[in-house]
Design a protein around this motif. Structure first.
Motif, PDB file in Angstrom:
ATOM      1  N   SER A  81      15.296  31.103  42.881  1.00 52.77           N
ATOM      2  CA  SER A  81      16.264  30.026  42.676  1.00 52.77           C
ATOM      3  C   SER A  81      16.233  28.986  43.797  1.00 52.77           C
ATOM      4  CB  SER A  81      17.680  30.615  42.549  1.00 52.77           C
ATOM      5  OG  SER A  81      17.982  31.376  43.702  1.00 52.77           O
ATOM      6  N   ALA A  82      15.916  29.420  45.005  1.00 59.50           N
ATOM      7  CA  ALA A  82      15.895  28.481  46.130  1.00 59.50           C
ATOM      8  C   ALA A  82      14.779  27.451  45.965  1.00 59.50           C
ATOM      9  CB  ALA A  82      15.721  29.246  47.443  1.00 59.50           C
ATOM     10  N   ALA A  83      13.647  27.876  45.439  1.00 57.87           N
ATOM     11  CA  ALA A  83      12.528  26.945  45.255  1.00 57.87           C
ATOM     12  C   ALA A  83      12.865  25.904  44.190  1.00 57.87           C
ATOM     13  CB  ALA A  83      11.271  27.718  44.860  1.00 57.87           C
ATOM     14  N   ILE A  84      13.605  26.332  43.190  1.00 50.79           N
ATOM     15  CA  ILE A  84      13.984  25.396  42.129  1.00 50.79           C
ATOM     16  C   ILE A  84      14.819  24.259  42.712  1.00 50.79           C
ATOM     17  CG2 ILE A  84      15.346  25.167  39.995  1.00 50.79           C
ATOM     18  CD1 ILE A  84      14.452  28.016  39.247  1.00 50.79           C
ATOM     19  N   LEU A  85      15.794  24.621  43.493  1.00 52.65           N
ATOM     20  CA  LEU A  85      16.638  23.584  44.111  1.00 52.65           C
ATOM     21  C   LEU A  85      15.829  22.702  45.062  1.00 52.65           C
ATOM     22  CD1 LEU A  85      20.161  24.973  45.059  1.00 52.65           C
ATOM     23  CD2 LEU A  85      19.415  23.702  43.033  1.00 52.65           C
ATOM     24  N   GLU A  86      15.044  23.352  45.919  1.00 54.30           N
ATOM     25  CA  GLU A  86      14.264  22.611  46.915  1.00 54.30           C
ATOM     26  C   GLU A  86      13.352  21.581  46.236  1.00 54.30           C
ATOM     27  OE1 GLU A  86      14.693  22.973  50.093  1.00 54.30           O
ATOM     28  OE2 GLU A  86      12.918  22.150  51.087  1.00 54.30           O
ATOM     29  N   ALA A  87      12.705  21.994  45.169  1.00 59.42           N
ATOM     30  CA  ALA A  87      11.776  21.085  44.476  1.00 59.42           C
ATOM     31  C   ALA A  87      12.534  19.972  43.762  1.00 59.42           C
ATOM     32  CB  ALA A  87      10.921  21.875  43.483  1.00 59.42           C
ATOM     33  N   LEU A  88      13.594  20.340  43.071  1.00 60.77           N
ATOM     34  CA  LEU A  88      14.370  19.310  42.345  1.00 60.77           C
ATOM     35  C   LEU A  88      14.850  18.228  43.306  1.00 60.77           C
ATOM     36  CD1 LEU A  88      16.614  21.421  39.907  1.00 60.77           C
ATOM     37  CD2 LEU A  88      14.777  19.828  39.261  1.00 60.77           C
ATOM     38  N   GLU A  89      15.310  18.675  44.455  1.00 64.98           N
ATOM     39  CA  GLU A  89      15.935  17.752  45.391  1.00 64.98           C
ATOM     40  C   GLU A  89      14.904  16.951  46.182  1.00 64.98           C
ATOM     41  OE1 GLU A  89      19.077  19.736  47.413  1.00 64.98           O
ATOM     42  OE2 GLU A  89      19.403  18.102  48.841  1.00 64.98           O
ATOM     43  N   LYS A  90      13.961  17.650  46.788  1.00 61.87           N
ATOM     44  CA  LYS A  90      13.092  16.972  47.755  1.00 61.87           C
ATOM     45  C   LYS A  90      11.790  16.449  47.161  1.00 61.87           C
ATOM     46  CE  LYS A  90      14.997  19.542  51.625  1.00 61.87           C
ATOM     47  NZ  LYS A  90      14.656  20.574  52.628  1.00 61.87           N
ATOM     48  N   ILE A  91      11.358  17.024  46.045  1.00 58.10           N
ATOM     49  CA  ILE A  91      10.091  16.555  45.474  1.00 58.10           C
ATOM     50  C   ILE A  91      10.344  15.612  44.305  1.00 58.10           C
ATOM     51  CG2 ILE A  91       7.937  17.255  44.351  1.00 58.10           C
ATOM     52  CD1 ILE A  91       8.154  19.895  45.920  1.00 58.10           C
ATOM     53  N   TYR A  92      11.308  15.980  43.468  1.00 59.14           N
ATOM     54  CA  TYR A  92      11.476  15.211  42.234  1.00 59.14           C
ATOM     55  C   TYR A  92      12.679  14.278  42.250  1.00 59.14           C
ATOM     56  CZ  TYR A  92       7.843  18.326  40.758  1.00 59.14           C
ATOM     57  OH  TYR A  92       6.657  18.980  40.689  1.00 59.14           O
ATOM     58  N   GLY A  93      13.444  14.277  43.365  1.00 59.14           N
ATOM     59  CA  GLY A  93      14.611  13.388  43.454  1.00 59.14           C
ATOM     60  C   GLY A  93      15.547  13.556  42.274  1.00 59.14           C
ATOM     61  N   ALA A  94      15.647  14.799  41.777  1.00 58.32           N
ATOM     62  CA  ALA A  94      16.472  15.036  40.591  1.00 58.32           C
ATOM     63  C   ALA A  94      17.860  15.481  41.021  1.00 58.32           C
ATOM     64  CB  ALA A  94      15.794  16.064  39.695  1.00 58.32           C
ATOM     65  N   GLN A  95      18.507  14.656  41.800  1.00 60.17           N
ATOM     66  CA  GLN A  95      19.787  15.020  42.390  1.00 60.17           C
ATOM     67  C   GLN A  95      20.836  15.303  41.326  1.00 60.17           C
ATOM     68  OE1 GLN A  95      19.952  15.554  45.703  1.00 60.17           O
ATOM     69  NE2 GLN A  95      21.953  16.469  45.271  1.00 60.17           N
ATOM     70  N   ARG A  96      20.755  14.564  40.201  1.00 67.73           N
ATOM     71  CA  ARG A  96      21.804  14.779  39.194  1.00 67.73           C
ATOM     72  C   ARG A  96      21.734  16.190  38.609  1.00 67.73           C
ATOM     73  NH1 ARG A  96      21.343  13.899  33.320  1.00 67.73           N
ATOM     74  NH2 ARG A  96      19.146  13.573  32.782  1.00 67.73           N
ATOM     75  N   ILE A  97      20.523  16.759  38.573  1.00 72.41           N
ATOM     76  CA  ILE A  97      20.391  18.137  38.078  1.00 72.41           C
ATOM     77  C   ILE A  97      20.912  19.101  39.134  1.00 72.41           C
ATOM     78  CG2 ILE A  97      18.812  19.838  37.084  1.00 72.41           C
ATOM     79  CD1 ILE A  97      18.839  17.184  35.633  1.00 72.41           C
ATOM     80  N   VAL A  98      20.551  18.844  40.376  1.00 74.73           N
ATOM     81  CA  VAL A  98      21.016  19.705  41.466  1.00 74.73           C
ATOM     82  C   VAL A  98      22.541  19.727  41.478  1.00 74.73           C
ATOM     83  CG1 VAL A  98      21.095  19.972  43.981  1.00 74.73           C
ATOM     84  CG2 VAL A  98      18.958  19.281  42.849  1.00 74.73           C
ATOM     85  N   ASP A  99      23.129  18.549  41.372  1.00 75.98           N
ATOM     86  CA  ASP A  99      24.591  18.476  41.361  1.00 75.98           C
ATOM     87  C   ASP A  99      25.165  19.275  40.203  1.00 75.98           C
ATOM     88  OD1 ASP A  99      24.425  16.841  43.550  1.00 75.98           O
ATOM     89  OD2 ASP A  99      24.708  14.960  42.441  1.00 75.98           O
ATOM     90  N   GLU A 100      24.538  19.123  39.077  1.00 73.31           N
ATOM     91  CA  GLU A 100      25.041  19.822  37.891  1.00 73.31           C
ATOM     92  C   GLU A 100      24.915  21.341  38.066  1.00 73.31           C
ATOM     93  OE1 GLU A 100      23.540  18.047  34.302  1.00 73.31           O
ATOM     94  OE2 GLU A 100      24.571  19.511  33.015  1.00 73.31           O
ATOM     95  N   LEU A 101      23.806  21.773  38.630  1.00 76.00           N
ATOM     96  CA  LEU A 101      23.636  23.209  38.873  1.00 76.00           C
ATOM     97  C   LEU A 101      24.673  23.717  39.870  1.00 76.00           C
ATOM     98  CD1 LEU A 101      19.726  23.435  39.159  1.00 76.00           C
ATOM     99  CD2 LEU A 101      21.152  24.133  37.223  1.00 76.00           C
ATOM    100  N   LYS A 102      25.093  22.815  40.750  1.00 73.82           N
ATOM    101  CA  LYS A 102      26.096  23.218  41.752  1.00 73.82           C
ATOM    102  C   LYS A 102      27.516  23.048  41.241  1.00 73.82           C
ATOM    103  CE  LYS A 102      23.280  22.673  45.898  1.00 73.82           C
ATOM    104  NZ  LYS A 102      22.997  21.862  47.096  1.00 73.82           N
ATOM    105  N   GLY A 103      27.652  22.639  39.975  1.00 72.10           N
ATOM    106  CA  GLY A 103      28.977  22.675  39.383  1.00 72.10           C
ATOM    107  C   GLY A 103      29.600  21.339  39.050  1.00 72.10           C
ATOM    108  N   LYS A 104      28.910  20.237  39.362  1.00 74.56           N
ATOM    109  CA  LYS A 104      29.513  18.947  38.982  1.00 74.56           C
ATOM    110  C   LYS A 104      29.274  18.689  37.499  1.00 74.56           C
ATOM    111  CE  LYS A 104      28.875  16.867  43.508  1.00 74.56           C
ATOM    112  NZ  LYS A 104      28.207  15.818  44.268  1.00 74.56           N
ATOM    113  N   PRO A 105      30.208  18.007  36.831  1.00 75.04           N
ATOM    114  CA  PRO A 105      29.989  17.700  35.422  1.00 75.04           C
ATOM    115  C   PRO A 105      28.788  16.758  35.256  1.00 75.04           C
ATOM    116  CG  PRO A 105      32.269  17.231  36.074  1.00 75.04           C
ATOM    117  CD  PRO A 105      31.507  17.516  37.317  1.00 75.04           C
TER     118      PRO A 105
END
Lengths: 714, 714
Positions: B682-706
Motif C-alpha cells: 500500500s505504501a508504494a501505491i501512495l508514493e507513486a500516485l503522489e510523487k510520480i503521477y501527481g494524482a493528488q486527488r486520488i491520494v486525498d480520496e484514499l485518505k478519506g476526502k470526498p
C-alpha cells in the motif's frame, strides 16, 4: 486421426516373434522366423545384396541405389533441404515448381549432402566393454569415448570411409559399421511440393493417402562421374499386391522400446511435453512469419515442414504414453522382466538394482536439462551453429583424436568440412527471427538473473542482440569481404579480422578464430567454456552412469530373453519384414492400397489439397487405377523415410515415406493390428515419371538402361 | 524458476487446519482457527463489512471499494481490456502511456465492464438437491438447470441485481449469491504498462518482484453520478510489516483440490498438455504478428498478455502434477479417503463406487472433447463469438427461462446485453489471423474429412474462409451501414438484411437473424444445430452423471472429514488469511518485502526491464526504501487478481496481483512452505500516485476526502 492402440504385441521379446515386429540388424536377422510365417528365407547373400543397395543420407534419411549408374531413390522430404538450397542459389523455387534435369549434365550438386553405404559390420563389443571394465560411472563416458575414437580411426583409413562404433541394445553390444562415403550427390528429379506433400500437415501420418513423396538424386564419384555400382535394386514389373511379403531396408532413427518405466515417465511428464511446447510455439511463429512475404515464405518452408512433422510425431508419442492401456502394458512388461531377474539369485545380485539406479540418474538429468539445453544445445540459429563449430573445431583439431569432443574425431571430419564449406544459402531475416525467439526462450528457461543470460543479453533485449549478431556476422559468406581501400592511395587494405571469410576461419586454426572480431564468433566464444563445463558435468554425472547401467540392463535382458531379440533403433541400417495389409479404424475397414484416382477426388483446389497443374493437365493420359500409396505391417520409424520397399526378389515395390497415426506409439511398442508403414507404390512412380513429368530417361534407367544412353540426352 | 513443492499440507482437510490454507466462504470462515494462530477473531460484522467492500469484476478479476464515492482499486492487468478499448476509441495508447483523469468529468466509461457486490448469501442446497432426487444421470443436468434458473429468477427482481446459484464442494452445497450489479465503470488512473507489468513475462509469477500492477476505476450509479457507498476499505497508514496477519478478500477462479486421481491423471496427460500445445502455438503466432507493425502490436498486446499468462500458469500446474512427490501426496490423500469410506459398511455401500464411476465418465468426456471444443467451443474469434451469441440469443430469448441455455437465463441477460451493445473496438486484421489459425486447428482436431470441417471450409483454405468472413461481416459495427442510394432518384434505399447493424440484430429477434445475410451470422447458423447436439450429448452423458457422482463424493467427504472444510474455488467471493512471510528457494532465503530502489536496480533500459520515463525523472523525489511488493502466505489463485489485502482493522495494506512460481501447483494443493501470494504494498501505491503521477486527488480520496473536493477538480 485416432491413436487407438488396443492390443500390443510383446515388446523387445524373445523368439518366437509372432508379429511382424522388429527393426533387425543385418547380422542378426530372423530369417527362420520369416520363413515360418511367409515361406521365404533370406540367405546371407540375399541380405548382403540388400545391404549394399541401401544407402543412408547422413542428415537423417534413408535411400537406395536403383541403377548401375548411381541413381538413388529417396523421399522428396528427404531432399527438401537440397531442393531449397538449390532454389536459393539459382533464384528459383524448385520446391514449388518441381525439378527435372533433362540430361546428366543438368544435374546440379546438392550442397553438403552426404550418403553412406554400409560395407562391413564388425563386432567390437569385447574391446569397448573391456575399456570400461571397473571404470567408475563418472569416468565411464570418457573412457569409452577414447576407445571408440581409436577403433573408428583405425577403420577409417581414408576420407572415402566413414566408421562408426554403434551402441546396440543400449550397451549390450558394440558393432563397428564401416561405410563408403559419398559427398557428391546431385539432384535429378523432384516433383512439385503440392503432390510430394499432398494433403500437407493435415494428411501427414494419415492413411488412406495420396502422396508422390519421391525424389531422385545421383551419386557421383570423386572423379566427377556417375558412380558405377554393381549392386542396386531392380524395378518390380507390377509392384506389390495385397498380402505380399515386403521388406524395408533403412535407417530407423531411434526407438525407446528398451527404456525403463522411470524413463518412460520422464518422457511422458517432462521431456515430450517440454519439446512439444517449444515446437508448438515455433510452429505458430513460423506460420505467421510466412505472411511477411513470398520470399520469406520460401525461405522458411523447410523449417516449418520440419517443425510440424516433429510436432505431430512427438504428439503421437506423447499420446501413446498417455494412453493408460498402452502404458499399462509397458509397465507390465517391466514387471515381468524384473520378476524374472529377481527370481534368480545370481541375476538379482548382478542386475536387481539397475532400475532404481536408472531412475536416480534420470532425476539428475532432469535437473540439468535446462542449463544443458541453453548452453550446450545453444541458441536455435544456423549462424550460431556455424560459429560454435568454428570455435570448437579450432580448439579440438589441435588435440589428439581420442581426447576430442566426439563430433570432431577424425572419422567425422569429412562430413563436418563439407557442411562448413558448403554454399548452402543462409537467410538472415529468418535467422534473426529464430535467434530472437531462441534467446527469449533461454531467458525463460534460465531466468533473467542467470549469469549466462546476463552475459548473452547484457542490457539489450533478445531482439536487439539477435539483430546485431546476425546483421554483423559474415559467417553466411564463404568468401571474404572485399577489403577496404586506402582512402589516399586507393589500394586495397589487408583483410582485417572481422572480414575473415568462413573458409578462412575454418582453415585458419585457433589463432585466426581468437583474432576474429566477427560478432557471432565473439558471441559463441563468450560462453563456450561454460557450455563445455555443463557438457562435461552431464557426461560424467548422467551419460556415463547411465551407459554403465544400460549395459547391465542389456546383459540382464539377454540372460532372461536370449539373444534373438532386436536392439532399439540407432539410425543405422535395419531390415524389417511384413506384408501389404489393411486394418480396422473406428470399426471401419481401411484398405491397404489407394489409387491415383483418389488424389483427383481429394483435390479441392485449395492448399494443401490442390494438385499441381501438371497433374490436372495429364489426368486424361493417366491410368487412374494405378496403385498410388500402400500400407504394410513393416515395423519402421522416423529415419526410415526414403527406405526402399522390396519383394523377395529384391525388386523395388515401393518407397517408404510415412507411418500411419497409429504407428506413432511405435517409438515405445509395436501394435501389428494397426501400426502401418506407408509407401508410394512402385507403379505410381513409373506412371508419374512417364506420363506427368516426361522423365523418360529416368524410367529407362530404372528399367535397366545405362544412364548415358537414356532418352533426353543431348 | 523452480517448482519445488517439497512438503504438502493436508489438502481439503478437516480442522484443525494448521497451515494458512483455504479459500473460505464468508458463511463458513474458520474464525476460531485464525484466533488460535494469530490471536484475532473476525466477527460476523467484520466479515460482513469486508464482504461489502469487496467487488468482483464480472470478466474474471477481483477489486475493492476504497472510497465513499465509488472509487475502486484493482490491477492494471484486470483493466487492460478497458484501457485497450479506450485507446482504440480515442486513438491513443493508454496501455503504453498510462492514463490519469484530472477531474471526475474526465473519467471515461469502460466498454462493457461489469462489477458485482455480494449483498446476500442464502443456502438453497435442499431445493436444488430435491429437484434431482431420483433423476437418472442423463436427465440430471437438465433437471438441475431448470431448478437453478427458477431460483435465480425469483431472486433477481430487477436488473440491479444479479443472482447466481453457486455449486460448492462440487455439489455438496448450493448457495444463492445475490449481487448488486454495476454496469457503469469508468477509468480513473492507470500507470504505464512498463511499470504495471515491469519484468513482463519473464518476471511474471516470480518473486522478488517490482511491479506497480494497479489501476483505479470508479463505479457510477444509473444516475450517472459516482456511487455513494458507506462500506469501503480505508487506507492503512504504514502498510503491512513482516509477520503481520493479512486477509485477502477476492474471487479465486477455480481450483481442483477436490478432483479424484483419475481426473488428475486426465489433467496431467490430456487436458493440460492439449491446452498448453495450443497456447504455445498461438503465443508464437501472436509474437510474430506483433512484427506486422505498431498498430498491430497495440491491437494484439492484450491477447498476447492473456495467452502468455495462461501458458505460464498452466505450465506450472502441469509441472506440479508431473512432480512425483506432489502427485504421490495427492494419490495418498485419495487412498486415505477411500480407505475410510470402505472401512464403514454404510459409507461403502453409499459411496464406494464413486471413484470408478468418475473415472468412467472422465474417459467418456475425453472421447468427446475434440468435437465439443471445435463445435460448441467454436472458432477462436471475437466476431464469431458475437455471431454465435446473436444467433442463439434470438432463439433462446423466445423460450421460457428454465428451458434456455444457461448463459441466456434472465439473470445473465443484463451483462450479455451490455457486452453485445458495447462500443469496444474490434480489430479485423487480428481477427483474420486468429480465425485462420483456429480453423486450421479445428481441421487438425477433427480431420479434413469430418463433415463439419467440410461444411466450414468447403473447397477453400482456412485463410480464405477467415478472410471472407471477417472482411464481409459488419458485426464489428454497432450502427447500420449507410443504406445504398437509388441510382435514379438519389434517395436512400431501405436497409437490406446484410446491412443490419449489430444493434438491430440483437434487438430484432429470430426473424431478423434468419433473414440476415451477414456472412459471419450465416457461418454461425450453419453449424449451430450440430454444436447444440454435441453440447446436449455432453451434458447428458458427462456433465449430469459427473454432477451426480460429485454430489455423492462431497457427501462422503463431509461424512469422513466433517463440515469445517473449504470448497474448491468457483469465482465467487472467498476470504483467505495469512501473514507477510519469506521462504526458502534453492537453499537461499527470499525476503518477503522488496523496495522501490530494487526496481531501479533491475532497470536495464530494454523491454521488459525498462522503467517508464516518469519513474526515471521522479527518482530523486522518491523515498526509495518504500516497500514495493510483498509475499504473503495467503492461499489464492487466478481470479484473485485485484483483491484487496487488508489488516485486522480492515485497512488496505496491499493489492494482490500474482502468486510466486511455487504457487502454481496451488490449483491442486497448498504448500505453506513456499506457496506465496504477491501484492503491491500500500505504501508504494501512495508514493507513486503522489510523487510520480501527481494524482493528488486520488491520494486525498484514499485518505478519506470526498471525491468532489479532490485536488485537480476544476
Amino acid at each position: 486421426m485416432k491413436l487407438r492402440i488396443v492390443a500390443l504385441s510383446s515388446l523387445v521379446l524373445a523368439a518366437p516373434v509372432l508379429a511382424d515386429e522388429g527393426m533387425w540388424t543385418f547380422n542378426n536377422f530372423p530369417s527362420a522366423e520369416v520363413k515360418k510365417k511367409y515361406g521365404f528365407e533370406p540367405t546371407k547373400e540375399w541380405l548382403d545384396q540388400v545391404r549394399l543397395a541401401s544407402v543412408r543420407i547422413a542428415g537423417g534419411c534413408s535411400a537406395s541405389l536403383v541403377s548401375a549408374d548411381g541413381l538413388v531413390m529417396t523421399n522428396h522430404h528427404c531432399a527438401r533441404t537440397c531442393i531449397e538450397n538449390l532454389s536459393g542459389l539459382q533464384k528459383k523455387d524448385f520446391n514449388r515448381d518441381g525439378f527435372f534435369a533433362k540430361t546428366l549434365g543438368d544435374e546440379p550438386k546438392c550442397p553438403a549432402m552426404e550418403m553412406n553405404q554400409l560395407v562391413e559390420i564388425t563386432d567390437v563389443t569385447r574391446r569397448v566393454q573391456d575399456a570400461t571394465k571397473n571404470v567408475a560411472g563418472d569416468k565411464f563416458a570418457d573412457a569409452q569415448k577414447t576407445e571408440i575414437a581409436k577403433i573408428e580411426k583405425e577403420c577409417a583409413t581414408s576420407d572415402e570411409f566413414r566408421c562408426d562404433v554403434v551402441t546396440l541394445y543400449r550397451g549390450g553390444k558394440y558393432d563397428l559399421y564401416k561405410y563408403r562415403r559419398f559427398q557428391d550427390v546431385r539432384l535429378v528429379m523432384a516433383p512439385e511440393d503440392q503432390i510430394a506433400f499432398f494433403g500437407g500437415d493435415p494428411d501427414n501420418f494419415m492413411f488412406p493417402r495420396y502422396d508422390l513423396d519421391m525424389t531422385f538424386v545421383r551419386i557421383y564419384g570423386t572423379d566427377g562421374k556417375p558412380l558405377k555400382n554393381d549392386t542396386y535394386f531392380k524395378w518390380s514389373a507390377g509392384g506389390a499386391k495385397e498380402g505380399e511379403l515386403t521388406f524395408v531396408s533403412g535407417n530407423p532413427g531411434g526407438t525407446s522400446r528398451g527404456l525403463t518405466v522411470s524413463q518412460l515417465e520422464d518422457d511422458r511428464d517432462y521431456r515430450l511435453p517440454q519439446r512439444l511446447f517449444r515446437l508448438s510455439e515455433i510452429r505458430g511463429l513460423i506460420t505467421e512469419y510466412q505472411n511477411r512475404g513470398p520470399e520469406q515464405k520460401r525461405h522458411s518452408n523447410d523449417t516449418l515442414f520440419g517443425v510440424e512433422n516433429a510436432f505431430k510425431a512427438l504428439k503421437g508419442r506423447h499420446g501413446a504414453l498417455a494412453d493408460s492401456g498402452f502404458y499399462g502394458k509397458l509397465r507390465a512388461n517391466e514387471d515381468d522382466f524384473r520378476k524374472k531377474v529377481n527370481a534368480n539369485p545370481k541375476l538379482k545380485k548382478e542386475f536387481g538394482a539397475v532400475w532404481d539406479e536408472i531412475a536416480t540418474v534420470t532425476k539428475k538429468a532432469n535437473a540439468m536439462r535446462k542449463e544443458y539445453g541453453a548452453l550446450e544445445g545453444g541458441p536455435y540459429s544456423d549462424l550460431f551453429g556455424k560459429a560454435r563449430t568454428l570455435v570448437r573445431y579450432a580448439e579440438e583439431s589441435g588435440k589428439p583424436n581420442g581426447e576430442r569432443l566426439k563430433e570432431f574425431t577424425d572419422s567425422r571430419l569429412p562430413q563436418l568440412k563439407a557442411q562448413m564449406l558448403s554454399n548452402a544459402p543462409v537467410y538472415k531475416e529468418l535467422e534473426i527471427a529464430k535467434l530472437t525467439w531462441s534467446l527469449t526462450k533461454i531467458r525463460e528457461d534460465l531466468s533473467p538473473d542467470h549469469p549466462m543470460v546476463k552475459k548473452m543479453l547484457g542490457q539489450k533485449s533478445p531482439a536487439e542482440v539477435a539483430k546485431a549478431l546476425v546483421d554483423g556476422t559474415r559467417l553466411d559468406q564463404l568468401a571474404a569481404a572485399e577489403p577496404g581501400k586506402d582512402p589516399k592511395t586507393g589500394k586495397p587494405l589487408p583483410a582485417t579480422p572481422d572480414t575473415f571469410s568462413r573458409t578462412a576461419l575454418f582453415n585458419g586454426g585457433k589463432a585466426v578464430i581468437d583474432a576474429s572480431k566477427d560478432p557471432m564468433i565473439e558471441f559463441a566464444r563468450s560462453f563456450d567454456a561454460e557450455a563445455r563445463a555443463i557438457r562435461t558435468k552431464f557426461e560424467n554425472e548422467v551419460e556415463g552412469p547411465l551407459k554403465k547401467q544400460q549395459e547391465l540392463l542389456a546383459k540382464a535382458r539377454f540372460a532372461v530373453y536370449g539373444q534373438s531379440i532386436y536392439p532399439d533403433a540407432t539410425f543405422t541400417l535395419r531390415l524389417s519384414y511384413g506384408s501389404v495389409k489393411g486394418y480396422q479404424e473406428d470399426g471401419r475397414d481401411v484398405k491397404p492400397i489407394t489409387t491415383m484416382a483418389g488424389a483427383f477426388e481429394r483435390h479441392t483446389g485449395a492448399d494443401p489439397f490442390a494438385l499441381p497443374k501438371t497433374w490436372l493437365s495429364a489426368k486424361s493420359k493417366l491410368a487412374l487405377d494405378t496403385p498410388f500409396n500402400m500400407a504394410t505391417t513393416n515395423d519402421i520409424i522416423g529415419g526410415n523415410s526414403g527406405s526402399p520397399m522390396v519383394n523377395k526378389d529384391r525388386e523395388v515395390v515401393g518407397l517408404i515415406f510415412d507411418g500411419n497415426i497409429q504407428s506413432l506409439g511405435g517409438d515405445y511398442g509395436f501394435d501389428e493390428t494397426q501400426n502401418r508403414a506407408v509407401a508410394v507404390h512402385s507403379a505410381a512412380i513409373l506412371e508419374a515419371l512417364e506420363k506427368i513429368y516426361g522423365a523418360q530417361r529416368i524410367v529407362d534407367e530404372l528399367k535397366g538402361k545405362p544412364a548415358a544412353t537414356g532418352a533426353g540426352q543431348p
